[in-house]
Every structure is written in structure tokens, then in C-alpha cells.
Design a protein around this motif. Sequence first.
Motif, PDB file in Angstrom:
ATOM      1  N   SER A  43      46.406  36.893  33.331  1.00 43.89           N
ATOM      2  CA  SER A  43      46.441  36.103  32.103  1.00 43.89           C
ATOM      3  C   SER A  43      45.111  36.194  31.368  1.00 43.89           C
ATOM      4  CB  SER A  43      46.725  34.642  32.486  1.00 43.89           C
ATOM      5  OG  SER A  43      46.422  33.780  31.432  1.00 43.89           O
ATOM      6  N   ASP A  44      45.157  35.931  30.091  1.00 44.72           N
ATOM      7  CA  ASP A  44      43.938  35.769  29.312  1.00 44.72           C
ATOM      8  C   ASP A  44      43.334  34.407  29.680  1.00 44.72           C
ATOM      9  OD1 ASP A  44      42.190  36.291  26.864  1.00 44.72           O
ATOM     10  OD2 ASP A  44      43.066  34.323  26.436  1.00 44.72           O
ATOM     11  N   ASP A  63      33.002  33.547  35.804  1.00 45.99           N
ATOM     12  CA  ASP A  63      32.160  34.748  35.855  1.00 45.99           C
ATOM     13  C   ASP A  63      32.677  35.704  34.796  1.00 45.99           C
ATOM     14  OD1 ASP A  63      30.443  36.768  36.584  1.00 45.99           O
ATOM     15  OD2 ASP A  63      31.516  37.302  38.420  1.00 45.99           O
ATOM     16  N   PRO A  65      32.803  38.433  31.508  1.00 44.61           N
ATOM     17  CA  PRO A  65      32.034  39.636  31.186  1.00 44.61           C
ATOM     18  C   PRO A  65      30.664  39.225  30.646  1.00 44.61           C
ATOM     19  CG  PRO A  65      34.270  39.768  30.304  1.00 44.61           C
ATOM     20  CD  PRO A  65      34.108  38.384  30.838  1.00 44.61           C
ATOM     21  N   TRP A  73      36.289  46.002  29.514  1.00 39.63           N
ATOM     22  CA  TRP A  73      36.424  44.563  29.277  1.00 39.63           C
ATOM     23  C   TRP A  73      35.074  43.883  29.026  1.00 39.63           C
ATOM     24  CZ3 TRP A  73      33.510  42.779  33.203  1.00 39.63           C
ATOM     25  CH2 TRP A  73      33.553  43.434  34.440  1.00 39.63           C
ATOM     26  N   HIS A 220      36.406  46.320  42.886  1.00 41.47           N
ATOM     27  CA  HIS A 220      36.027  45.781  41.577  1.00 41.47           C
ATOM     28  C   HIS A 220      34.541  46.078  41.319  1.00 41.47           C
ATOM     29  CE1 HIS A 220      35.129  42.901  38.414  1.00 41.47           C
ATOM     30  NE2 HIS A 220      36.425  42.871  38.171  1.00 41.47           N
ATOM     31  N   THR A 222      32.161  44.596  39.628  1.00 36.24           N
ATOM     32  CA  THR A 222      31.141  43.525  39.605  1.00 36.24           C
ATOM     33  C   THR A 222      31.493  42.401  40.581  1.00 36.24           C
ATOM     34  OG1 THR A 222      32.172  42.302  37.795  1.00 36.24           O
ATOM     35  CG2 THR A 222      30.597  44.006  37.164  1.00 36.24           C
ATOM     36  N   GLN A 223      32.056  42.770  41.706  1.00 39.67           N
ATOM     37  CA  GLN A 223      32.465  41.766  42.707  1.00 39.67           C
ATOM     38  C   GLN A 223      31.245  40.995  43.237  1.00 39.67           C
ATOM     39  OE1 GLN A 223      34.727  43.450  45.933  1.00 39.67           O
ATOM     40  NE2 GLN A 223      34.531  41.613  47.196  1.00 39.67           N
ATOM     41  N   PRO A 246      39.172  31.709  36.169  1.00 38.57           N
ATOM     42  CA  PRO A 246      39.969  32.462  35.177  1.00 38.57           C
ATOM     43  C   PRO A 246      39.461  33.881  34.925  1.00 38.57           C
ATOM     44  CG  PRO A 246      38.526  30.903  34.062  1.00 38.57           C
ATOM     45  CD  PRO A 246      38.229  30.791  35.530  1.00 38.57           C
ATOM     46  N   PHE A 247      38.331  34.280  35.557  1.00 39.29           N
ATOM     47  CA  PHE A 247      37.839  35.673  35.484  1.00 39.29           C
ATOM     48  C   PHE A 247      37.708  36.163  36.921  1.00 39.29           C
ATOM     49  CE2 PHE A 247      36.068  33.439  31.773  1.00 39.29           C
ATOM     50  CZ  PHE A 247      36.562  34.228  30.747  1.00 39.29           C
ATOM     51  N   ALA A 248      38.819  36.125  37.631  1.00 37.54           N
ATOM     52  CA  ALA A 248      38.783  36.228  39.092  1.00 37.54           C
ATOM     53  C   ALA A 248      38.403  37.608  39.607  1.00 37.54           C
ATOM     54  CB  ALA A 248      40.119  35.798  39.666  1.00 37.54           C
ATOM     55  N   GLY A 249      38.520  38.651  38.796  1.00 35.98           N
ATOM     56  CA  GLY A 249      38.043  39.994  39.164  1.00 35.98           C
ATOM     57  C   GLY A 249      38.626  40.499  40.467  1.00 35.98           C
ATOM     58  N   SER A 250      37.819  40.436  41.515  1.00 35.87           N
ATOM     59  CA  SER A 250      38.238  40.945  42.830  1.00 35.87           C
ATOM     60  C   SER A 250      39.096  39.942  43.590  1.00 35.87           C
ATOM     61  CB  SER A 250      36.994  41.232  43.664  1.00 35.87           C
ATOM     62  OG  SER A 250      36.341  40.008  43.958  1.00 35.87           O
ATOM     63  N   VAL A 252      37.878  37.165  44.991  1.00 34.87           N
ATOM     64  CA  VAL A 252      37.106  36.576  46.099  1.00 34.87           C
ATOM     65  C   VAL A 252      37.219  35.046  46.136  1.00 34.87           C
ATOM     66  CG1 VAL A 252      34.950  36.694  44.741  1.00 34.87           C
ATOM     67  CG2 VAL A 252      34.832  36.501  47.221  1.00 34.87           C
ATOM     68  N   ASP A 268      43.129  36.924  36.050  1.00 34.43           N
ATOM     69  CA  ASP A 268      42.309  37.965  35.420  1.00 34.43           C
ATOM     70  C   ASP A 268      43.249  38.760  34.525  1.00 34.43           C
ATOM     71  OD1 ASP A 268      39.356  39.330  36.300  1.00 34.43           O
ATOM     72  OD2 ASP A 268      40.738  40.647  35.218  1.00 34.43           O
ATOM     73  N   ASP A 270      42.957  41.989  33.966  1.00 32.73           N
ATOM     74  CA  ASP A 270      42.976  43.392  34.397  1.00 32.73           C
ATOM     75  C   ASP A 270      44.246  43.707  35.192  1.00 32.73           C
ATOM     76  OD1 ASP A 270      42.488  45.869  35.683  1.00 32.73           O
ATOM     77  OD2 ASP A 270      40.333  45.494  35.727  1.00 32.73           O
TER      78      ASP A 270
HETATM   79  C1  LIG Z   1      32.264  39.777  35.867  1.00 35.07           C
HETATM   80  S1  LIG Z   1      33.912  40.146  36.253  1.00 35.07           S
HETATM   81  C2  LIG Z   1      34.372  38.911  37.430  1.00 35.07           C
HETATM   82  C3  LIG Z   1      34.085  39.316  38.848  1.00 35.07           C
HETATM   83  C4  LIG Z   1      34.539  38.287  39.867  1.00 35.07           C
HETATM   84  N1  LIG Z   1      33.807  37.053  39.754  1.00 35.07           N
HETATM   85  C5  LIG Z   1      34.368  38.808  41.284  1.00 35.07           C
HETATM   86  O1  LIG Z   1      33.447  38.359  42.001  1.00 35.07           O
HETATM   87  O2  LIG Z   1      35.120  39.678  41.674  1.00 35.07           O
HETATM   88  C6  LIG Z   1      34.739  39.658  34.794  1.00 35.07           C
HETATM   89  C7  LIG Z   1      36.239  39.805  34.848  1.00 35.07           C
HETATM   90  O3  LIG Z   1      36.784  39.221  33.656  1.00 35.07           O
HETATM   91  C8  LIG Z   1      37.968  39.897  33.332  1.00 35.07           C
HETATM   92  N2  LIG Z   1      38.270  39.614  31.925  1.00 35.07           N
HETATM   93  C9  LIG Z   1      37.698  40.111  30.807  1.00 35.07           C
HETATM   94  N3  LIG Z   1      38.182  39.530  29.700  1.00 35.07           N
HETATM   95  C10 LIG Z   1      39.095  38.609  30.128  1.00 35.07           C
HETATM   96  C11 LIG Z   1      39.919  37.667  29.474  1.00 35.07           C
HETATM   97  N4  LIG Z   1      39.919  37.522  28.139  1.00 35.07           N
HETATM   98  N5  LIG Z   1      40.722  36.871  30.220  1.00 35.07           N
HETATM   99  C12 LIG Z   1      40.749  36.986  31.580  1.00 35.07           C
HETATM  100  N6  LIG Z   1      39.986  37.884  32.252  1.00 35.07           N
HETATM  101  C13 LIG Z   1      39.156  38.666  31.536  1.00 35.07           C
HETATM  102  C14 LIG Z   1      37.688  41.352  33.666  1.00 35.07           C
HETATM  103  O4  LIG Z   1      38.892  42.052  33.919  1.00 35.07           O
HETATM  104  C15 LIG Z   1      36.785  41.224  34.905  1.00 35.07           C
HETATM  105  O5  LIG Z   1      37.518  41.397  36.084  1.00 35.07           O
END
Ligand SMILES: C[S@@+](CC[C@H](N)C(=O)[O-])C[C@H]1O[C@@H](n2cnc3c(N)ncnc32)[C@H](O)[C@@H]1O
Length: 306
Positions: A43-44, A63, A65, A73, A220, A222-223, A246-250, A252, A268, A270
Motif C-alpha cells: 500500500s501507499d 523509515d 525514503p 522509490w 532489501h 536499505t534494510q 508503513p515503509f516496511a521495506g524488508s 524486519v 510497503d 514495493d
Molecule cells: C528506507 S526503506 C525502508 C527500509 C525498512 N525500514 C527496512 O529496515 O527494511 C523505504 C521503503 O519505503 C518504500 N516506499 C517508498 N515510497 C512509498 C510510499 N509512498 N508508500 C509506501 N512505501 C513506500 C520503499 O519501497 C522502501 O522499501
Amino acid sequence: MPNRSHFNSAHRMMNRLRREGRSHSSAVRWTEPRVTYHLALRSDAAELLRALPTGSVQLAILDPPYNLDIAVWDRFGDYIGWAKEWLSELPRVLSDRGSAAVFGGFQFQAEKRGDLLEIMHFLRHKTPLRLVNLVVWNYSTGMGAHRFFANRHEEIAWFARTDKYFFDLDAVRQKFDKRTLQRYSRDKRLNRDNLLKGKNPGNVWRVERLSANSSERVGHPTQKPSELVSRLVRALSYPGSLVLDPFAGSGVTARVCIEEGRNSVVSDSDPRFPAYLKKQLAMVKEPRCPFVFLKDRGVSEFFKSV
Ligand SMILES: C[S@@+](CC[C@H](N)C(=O)[O-])C[C@H]1O[C@@H](n2cnc3c(N)ncnc32)[C@H](O)[C@@H]1O
């Protein structure tokens, strides 16, 4: 030279409450959860926050971008214009005892394209959230530099919804070594129970970044190390409460929440997120209690279960 913290009124008040066997007004009486619930979505971030019930989140780990152009992203023309879409929802979704921990860095940004500085400025001036700490995440490796000091840290800005924010210091204290404990025990001004429990970890956290071959890595770019996430989860939320990422990435945060007995909503945008999350779930060790992962469910269905 006396330790000035002994003249700090908040510090003295906490000591008095402890002597009198009373709790601070921010204390939460929680009961051990029998099961925890976890929801993962693609989701956004702003859309997800808008869908969450008011006051439902104890801890939001954010966390986003960093706007460094390290991935598709991670590039924004109007960074704060984008960020305020989700930042504006934070005061509504956080509980009165709740907190938000926002990761970022502002040392890279000669071009002034938008970064954690703008996020902090927005939260401070345009929302009721209050800054509690700026945590410096310090590590020993990184890019070399010749025209400035090589960067070896990122920041985590901790904002609270109200001054009654939940904080479990005991959950994250660090034990003193034997010699230091003996030395401090001779100082009559220091509290014996707290000395035995360990020290406050401070706001500079030395945690190494994940190496390329770390067993934690799920692919990922930037995990974050689980040690960072779990310190936030243990200190700023309590068992059975809800953690949002809401920016869960990996993914974790979901793993840490299962291990620490918190409920979680992680998402996330992605398309690779489900694959990363699957690897995280395979790494779960010793969950605090049984857990249920709600797949392909909507937010409202999740809140009926929790
Ligand atoms: C810095 S990384 C997060 C890494 C995460 N904290 C981890 O430890 O794995 C930022 C994440 O935000 C996601 N992202 C970017 N724009 C987004 C949006 N509008 N809504 C949701 N996720 C978004 C990216 O796909 C990316 O995985």
C-alpha cells in the motif's frame, strides 16, 4: 563536581515516585497477550494511514525514503509536499501514550531537496507532536570523504503524541560490567536497584549496519538491523499494543513484533515486499506468544480481530 542530573526536577520526581511505590502517570497496565495479530499490505503509506482508526497505534516506525536517489522509490522533487500527506495523519492515529520514530539523515543534502530536517520542522510546527529525543544511530563503516568528515551516523527522531508518552526504560537498560558496578555502588547518591538493572543506553546507539553477507539480509537495499528496531519496539510500545510500519521495506518490523509480542501492521509499495517478508518470517525465533498472520485482509477486518 556533582552530577547535575540530581538537580533535575523530573528526575527527582521519578525517584520520589519509585521510593513511594507509585507509578508515573504515563504508566500502562498491560496484560500478557495470548496471541498477537499481524497484517501485511502492499500500500501507499499515506493511504494506509488514512485508513487506520483514530488512536489505534502505540508506536509508528517510519523509515521513509531519504531522498538520496539510491533507488527508484528514493527520488522526490517536492519531498515535504509528499511527506506531509502521511505526517499529517500521525497525530490522529497515535494513541495518547503513543510515539513515532522517524528515521532519516540530513548530512547528505547540499542540494536542499528535502530530508529529515524538513520532516522534523513540519512535525514540530504543524502538528501537536513533541520531540522527545534525537537518537544518533552510529556505525563504523561507510563511504570515505576528503572534503568533509566521513559520515558514520543516521538519525532517529522520536516524537510523542502527548507528554504522557509510554517509555519502558527497564526493557532496554544495558548491564554494567562488574568493575563499574562495584565502583558506582560506592556512590550513595546512586540508586542500587537501577544500578543492578543497568544503565540508560543513551541517545547514541552503536549498532553496526548489516554487512552484505549478514544472515539477517533478505535482499532489501536499505534494510535496518533488527537490533535497532527491537530497541524502539521494547522501549516505546508494550506487549499486546500495535506497532505500525508503513515503509516496511524488508519486513524486519513484523519479525521483531512477533518476537516481542506486539501486534503489527506493516506495508510497503514495493512489489518485492511480500518476498522479503516471507524470508523474515522464516527467521522468526521464539515468538513471545502464538501469532496469527492475516494475509489479504483489509484494515477494517484486521481491527475486528485485534
Ligand atoms: C528506507 S526503506 C525502508 C527500509 C525498512 N525500514 C527496512 O529496515 O527494511 C523505504 C521503503 O519505503 C518504500 N516506499 C517508498 N515510497 C512509498 C510510499 N509512498 N508508500 C509506501 N512505501 C513506500 C520503499 O519501497 C522502501 O522499501
